[in-house]
Motif scaffolding. Structure first.
Motif, PDB file in Angstrom:
ATOM      1  N   GLY A 139       0.642  -1.340  -0.153  1.00 57.86           N
ATOM      2  CA  GLY A 139       0.085  -0.045  -0.161  1.00 57.86           C
ATOM      3  C   GLY A 139       0.839   1.148   0.066  1.00 57.86           C
ATOM      4  N   ARG A 140       0.228   2.246  -0.627  1.00 60.85           N
ATOM      5  CA  ARG A 140       0.970   3.707  -0.609  1.00 60.85           C
ATOM      6  C   ARG A 140       0.002   4.528   0.080  1.00 60.85           C
ATOM      7  NH1 ARG A 140       0.722   8.338  -3.935  1.00 60.85           N
ATOM      8  NH2 ARG A 140       2.616   9.515  -4.257  1.00 60.85           N
ATOM      9  N   THR A 141       0.562   5.406   1.033  1.00 57.30           N
ATOM     10  CA  THR A 141      -0.003   6.299   1.918  1.00 57.30           C
ATOM     11  C   THR A 141       0.636   7.616   1.947  1.00 57.30           C
ATOM     12  OG1 THR A 141      -1.260   6.531   3.819  1.00 57.30           O
ATOM     13  CG2 THR A 141       0.746   5.538   4.164  1.00 57.30           C
ATOM     14  N   ARG A 142       0.258   8.498   2.619  1.00 58.00           N
ATOM     15  CA  ARG A 142       0.619   9.890   3.028  1.00 58.00           C
ATOM     16  C   ARG A 142       0.139  10.680   4.128  1.00 58.00           C
ATOM     17  NH1 ARG A 142       3.764  12.908  -0.644  1.00 58.00           N
ATOM     18  NH2 ARG A 142       3.854  15.404  -0.142  1.00 58.00           N
ATOM     19  N   THR A 143       1.103  11.176   4.853  1.00 55.85           N
ATOM     20  CA  THR A 143       0.830  11.943   6.113  1.00 55.85           C
ATOM     21  C   THR A 143       0.177  13.346   5.777  1.00 55.85           C
ATOM     22  OG1 THR A 143       3.219  12.599   6.437  1.00 55.85           O
ATOM     23  CG2 THR A 143       2.240  10.798   7.523  1.00 55.85           C
ATOM     24  N   ALA A 144      -0.192  14.168   6.534  1.00 56.08           N
ATOM     25  CA  ALA A 144      -0.697  15.350   6.593  1.00 56.08           C
ATOM     26  C   ALA A 144       0.420  16.317   6.514  1.00 56.08           C
ATOM     27  CB  ALA A 144      -1.891  15.780   7.429  1.00 56.08           C
ATOM     28  N   PRO A 145       0.219  17.439   6.122  1.00 54.34           N
ATOM     29  CA  PRO A 145       1.359  18.538   6.160  1.00 54.34           C
ATOM     30  C   PRO A 145       1.627  19.047   7.514  1.00 54.34           C
ATOM     31  CG  PRO A 145      -0.403  19.104   4.511  1.00 54.34           C
ATOM     32  CD  PRO A 145      -0.871  18.183   5.255  1.00 54.34           C
ATOM     33  N   ALA A 146       2.647  19.789   7.777  1.00 51.45           N
ATOM     34  CA  ALA A 146       3.102  20.028   9.246  1.00 51.45           C
ATOM     35  C   ALA A 146       2.120  20.856   9.720  1.00 51.45           C
ATOM     36  CB  ALA A 146       4.263  20.631   9.262  1.00 51.45           C
ATOM     37  N   ALA A 147       1.874  20.888  11.144  1.00 49.73           N
ATOM     38  CA  ALA A 147       0.851  21.654  11.745  1.00 49.73           C
ATOM     39  C   ALA A 147       0.757  23.345  11.503  1.00 49.73           C
ATOM     40  CB  ALA A 147       0.811  21.541  13.260  1.00 49.73           C
ATOM     41  N   GLY A 148       1.957  23.884  11.274  1.00 51.46           N
ATOM     42  CA  GLY A 148       2.013  25.175  10.900  1.00 51.46           C
ATOM     43  C   GLY A 148       2.080  25.720   9.667  1.00 51.46           C
ATOM     44  N   SER A 149       2.146  24.657   8.578  1.00 52.49           N
ATOM     45  CA  SER A 149       2.328  25.153   7.320  1.00 52.49           C
ATOM     46  C   SER A 149       1.247  25.824   6.824  1.00 52.49           C
ATOM     47  CB  SER A 149       2.860  23.874   6.581  1.00 52.49           C
ATOM     48  OG  SER A 149       1.656  22.628   6.623  1.00 52.49           O
ATOM     49  N   SER A 150       1.250  26.874   5.845  1.00 55.46           N
ATOM     50  CA  SER A 150       0.190  27.438   5.361  1.00 55.46           C
ATOM     51  C   SER A 150       0.151  27.216   3.566  1.00 55.46           C
ATOM     52  CB  SER A 150       0.219  29.065   5.864  1.00 55.46           C
ATOM     53  OG  SER A 150       1.406  29.578   5.549  1.00 55.46           O
ATOM     54  N   GLY A 151       1.311  26.849   3.161  1.00 65.15           N
ATOM     55  CA  GLY A 151       1.274  26.780   1.711  1.00 65.15           C
ATOM     56  C   GLY A 151       1.018  25.567   1.163  1.00 65.15           C
ATOM     57  N   GLY A 152       1.358  25.238  -0.210  1.00 68.40           N
ATOM     58  CA  GLY A 152       1.219  24.050  -0.710  1.00 68.40           C
ATOM     59  C   GLY A 152      -0.208  24.017  -1.295  1.00 68.40           C
ATOM     60  N   THR A 153      -0.396  22.590  -1.696  1.00 69.20           N
ATOM     61  CA  THR A 153      -1.723  22.242  -2.346  1.00 69.20           C
ATOM     62  C   THR A 153      -2.271  20.989  -1.665  1.00 69.20           C
ATOM     63  OG1 THR A 153      -0.858  21.182  -4.001  1.00 69.20           O
ATOM     64  CG2 THR A 153      -1.250  23.449  -4.435  1.00 69.20           C
ATOM     65  N   LEU A 154      -3.636  20.782  -1.837  1.00 67.85           N
ATOM     66  CA  LEU A 154      -4.306  19.367  -1.220  1.00 67.85           C
ATOM     67  C   LEU A 154      -5.201  19.104  -2.157  1.00 67.85           C
ATOM     68  CD1 LEU A 154      -4.385  17.785   1.351  1.00 67.85           C
ATOM     69  CD2 LEU A 154      -6.443  19.134   1.732  1.00 67.85           C
ATOM     70  N   ARG A 155      -5.128  17.851  -2.773  1.00 62.61           N
ATOM     71  CA  ARG A 155      -5.861  17.472  -3.703  1.00 62.61           C
ATOM     72  C   ARG A 155      -6.750  16.136  -2.964  1.00 62.61           C
ATOM     73  NH1 ARG A 155      -4.709  15.305  -9.895  1.00 62.61           N
ATOM     74  NH2 ARG A 155      -5.147  17.430 -10.155  1.00 62.61           N
ATOM     75  N   VAL A 156      -8.069  16.382  -3.028  1.00 65.39           N
ATOM     76  CA  VAL A 156      -9.098  15.389  -2.262  1.00 65.39           C
ATOM     77  C   VAL A 156     -10.029  14.885  -3.298  1.00 65.39           C
ATOM     78  CG1 VAL A 156     -10.962  15.492  -0.625  1.00 65.39           C
ATOM     79  CG2 VAL A 156      -8.910  16.989  -0.471  1.00 65.39           C
ATOM     80  N   ALA A 157     -10.519  13.747  -3.278  1.00 67.97           N
ATOM     81  CA  ALA A 157     -11.317  13.137  -4.115  1.00 67.97           C
ATOM     82  C   ALA A 157     -12.608  12.823  -3.168  1.00 67.97           C
ATOM     83  CB  ALA A 157     -10.780  11.573  -4.655  1.00 67.97           C
ATOM     84  N   LEU A 158     -13.627  13.355  -3.682  1.00 67.97           N
ATOM     85  CA  LEU A 158     -14.958  13.149  -2.646  1.00 67.97           C
ATOM     86  C   LEU A 158     -15.530  11.924  -3.348  1.00 67.97           C
ATOM     87  CD1 LEU A 158     -17.325  14.037  -0.911  1.00 67.97           C
ATOM     88  CD2 LEU A 158     -17.765  15.940  -2.606  1.00 67.97           C
ATOM     89  N   ALA A 159     -16.030  10.780  -2.591  1.00 73.47           N
ATOM     90  CA  ALA A 159     -16.675   9.894  -3.264  1.00 73.47           C
ATOM     91  C   ALA A 159     -17.794   9.387  -2.095  1.00 73.47           C
ATOM     92  CB  ALA A 159     -15.759   8.786  -3.354  1.00 73.47           C
ATOM     93  N   SER A 160     -18.999   8.562  -2.789  1.00 78.25           N
ATOM     94  CA  SER A 160     -19.871   8.349  -1.739  1.00 78.25           C
ATOM     95  C   SER A 160     -20.725   7.078  -2.650  1.00 78.25           C
ATOM     96  CB  SER A 160     -20.782   9.324  -1.447  1.00 78.25           C
ATOM     97  OG  SER A 160     -21.668   9.967  -2.432  1.00 78.25           O
ATOM     98  N   CYS A 161     -21.575   6.443  -2.138  1.00 78.28           N
ATOM     99  CA  CYS A 161     -22.725   5.598  -2.462  1.00 78.28           C
ATOM    100  C   CYS A 161     -22.232   4.674  -3.851  1.00 78.28           C
ATOM    101  CB  CYS A 161     -23.528   6.675  -3.144  1.00 78.28           C
ATOM    102  SG  CYS A 161     -24.278   7.886  -2.062  1.00 78.28           S
ATOM    103  N   GLN A 162     -21.714   3.600  -3.041  1.00 73.52           N
ATOM    104  CA  GLN A 162     -21.345   2.364  -3.953  1.00 73.52           C
ATOM    105  C   GLN A 162     -22.123   1.293  -3.984  1.00 73.52           C
ATOM    106  OE1 GLN A 162     -17.005   2.524  -3.007  1.00 73.52           O
ATOM    107  NE2 GLN A 162     -17.607   1.163  -1.208  1.00 73.52           N
TER     108      GLN A 162
END
Length: 516
Positions: A139-162
């Motif tokens: 498996g491949r995973t990723r931690t969240a950004p550092a608590a105080g970081s304010s830049g960067g980007t976040l890519r979120v996939a929204l899913a439901s109902c399968q």
């Protein structure tokens, strides 16, 4: 975090099978004595794959469940089984940073939930499990950004109902290729409906699930979908449940059909459903059920870029209204007093640029009556209007609120209004109601538009309506959110052609959403 597909990511997608085979032959970290002691387990203990979830800046949950006979209770002996796990900075596991042994207990369906801590923020990791000399997929995973970081980007996939019976989970193949930082799944992971012979696939069993074994079998069947399994192995999930994980349109301890399910019987069903949910989801031990109760609402931080408030709109709600007057009753609650106070505190004190709310059911108004008067879906926030309207007033004081929703099996993207009774009132936020992964199957588009297009004048806050299957992809940065509605041409066959139906934009500091 970034939405760009990295070279490491491409190698993971294309060479994962080869890496898995090499690691299996190497048998890297398990002592020979332990391998021999566990050799009595049946083959195929990792038939349900692997998953990760609820990323923190320094931690992640790793999940698997041992189930060599997944559709028949799991097929495991009653004994506790040690499961080795390891997590590395590279896909070939040359730089292992954490490893350990978890105990897969029969009382939790031999599921494993490893809460790994002490990791580096905003980093990609690879993980795997071993039991009885058998190696899981990687498996491949990723931690969240550092608590105080304010830049960067976040890519979120929204899913439901399968819904298994309505189609294959083909949108996940495209989702995996888009490389989200995490998948937000907002409900209806399984459907409790009995087997039917009219769709492309058939539910296991002989009726609706009621017992723990029956719910385990239903989840196990869903977990065998190859596209869902690959997506779980490709990125962390943040999950919450809606109604079909238990019983359609239930409210608290009230079933859809109280005349057919006694209170005691439904409480027992809730306990079974919640335990099976925990056993199959990559969530922390805080979600271990206490009989017919499970703690699911929680908050995740992605630096100072985004705060994600994950709601539970089922366990604490009042019973659904049955009339317009009932829907406006100020005593009705969707969230319950404790969760409501928690959410308000988290919104009022948030340091985040974007305040995301994962709500299983639609918050924007849906007026189903053409012309004068109103007709609402009472199972949604429209049925709890006093509480909904109070939140909309709060949104005026919240930085960039965005509600992320499922349930409808439709794409319904809306402005959130200060007061839906006054169409000219201020816009206070935006809502993305994601379409379904497979529920409703390959819907008749002409029939859908014939039904819903005439409702547009009565719902001027709606920005986009569509009935294709798919998901929403959101790229979040400090300046705005760029959203795509990703759809597939079919879910009645195992392969599908994806495309972008629409692109939308939210600008920071300017409530509302617009088509690009």
């Amino acid at each position: 975090m970034t939405g760009a597909v990295s070279p490491d990511r491409r190698r993971f997608l294309t060479t994962g099978a080869a890496v898995l085979g090499a690691a299996a032959s190497a048998q890297l970290w398990l002592p020979a004595a332990a391998r021999a002691a566990e050799a009595s387990l049946p083959d195929g203990v990792f038939s349900l794959g692997v998953a990760s979830g609820d990323p923190l800046p320094d931690g992640i949950v790793l999940w698997t469940r041992l189930a060599p006979d997944p559709l028949n209770g799991g097929g495991m002996p009653s004994a506790t089984v040690p499961v080795q796990w390891e997590l590395a900075e590279d896909e070939r596991f040359r730089k292992v940073v954490r490893r350990g042994t978890a105990q897969a207990q029969a009382k939790y369906g031999h599921s494993v939930h490893v809460d790994v801590r002490g990791l580096r923020a905003g980093r990609t990791y690879w993980y795997r499990f071993r039991a009885a000399g058998q190696l899981s997929r990687t498996g491949r995973t990723r931690t969240a950004p550092a608590a105080g970081s304010s830049g960067g980007t976040l890519r979120v996939a929204l899913a439901s109902c399968q819904n298994w019976q309505h189609g294959y989970f083909t949108p996940y193949a495209d989702m995996l290729a888009q490389d989200p930082d995490f998948v937000l799944f907002v409900g209806d992971y399984i459907y409790e409906s009995p087997p039917a012979s009219t769709g492309p696939r058939r539910h296991e069993g002989s009726g609706e699930p009621y017992s723990l074994t029956q719910y385990r079998n239903r989840y196990a069947q869903y977990r065998t979908d190859p596209d869902l399994a690959a997506m779980h192995a490709g990125a962390p999930f943040v999950v919450t449940f809606d109604d079909h994980e238990v019983d359609n349109d239930f409210a608290g301890e009230i079933p859809q059909d109280p005349g057919k399910q006694t209170h005691d019987a439904f409480v027992a069903r809730l306990a079974a459903a919640y335990q099976a949910y925990y056993e199959h989801m990559p969530v922390r031990a805080t979600a271990v059920p206490d009989g017919p109760h499970i703690r699911m609402y929680r908050r995740l931080e992605f630096g100072r870029l985004a705060r994600l408030n994950v709601l539970d709109t089922r366990q604490f709600r009042s019973d659904q209204a049955t009339s317009q007057a009932g829907a406006q009753d100020p005593s009705l609650t969707m969230l319950g007093a404790e969760q409501k106070a928690w959410l308000l505190k988290g919104l009022r004190g948030s340091p985040a640029r974007w305040n995301l709310i994962a709500s299983q059911i639609m918050m924007a108004e849906t007026d189903l009556k053409i012309g004068d008067g109103k007709l609402w879906y009472y199972d949604a926030w429209d049925g709890y209007q006093a509480e909904r309207n109070a939140f909309l007033q709060e949104f005026k004081k919240v930085r960039n609120p965005v509600v992320l929703t499922g349930d409808r099996h439709l794409t319904m993207i809306s402005d959130l209004k200060e007061d839906f009774a006054r169409p000219g009132s201020a816009v206070v936020g935006a809502e993305f109601v994601g379409t379904s992964i497979s529920s409703n199957g390959d819907q008749d588009q002409a029939a859908f538009h014939q039904q819903f297009d005439p409702l547009m004048p009565d719902n001027p806050h709606w920005k986009l309506l569509d009935a294709h299957r798919g998901y929403h992809l959101l790229d979040i940065n400090r300046d705005g959110i760029d959203a795509q509605v990703r759809i597939v041409d079919t879910v009645v066959r195992p392969q599908a052609t994806p495309s972008t139906l629409a692109k939308l934009r939210l600008d920071a500091g300017k409530p509302g959403v617009r088509l690009v």
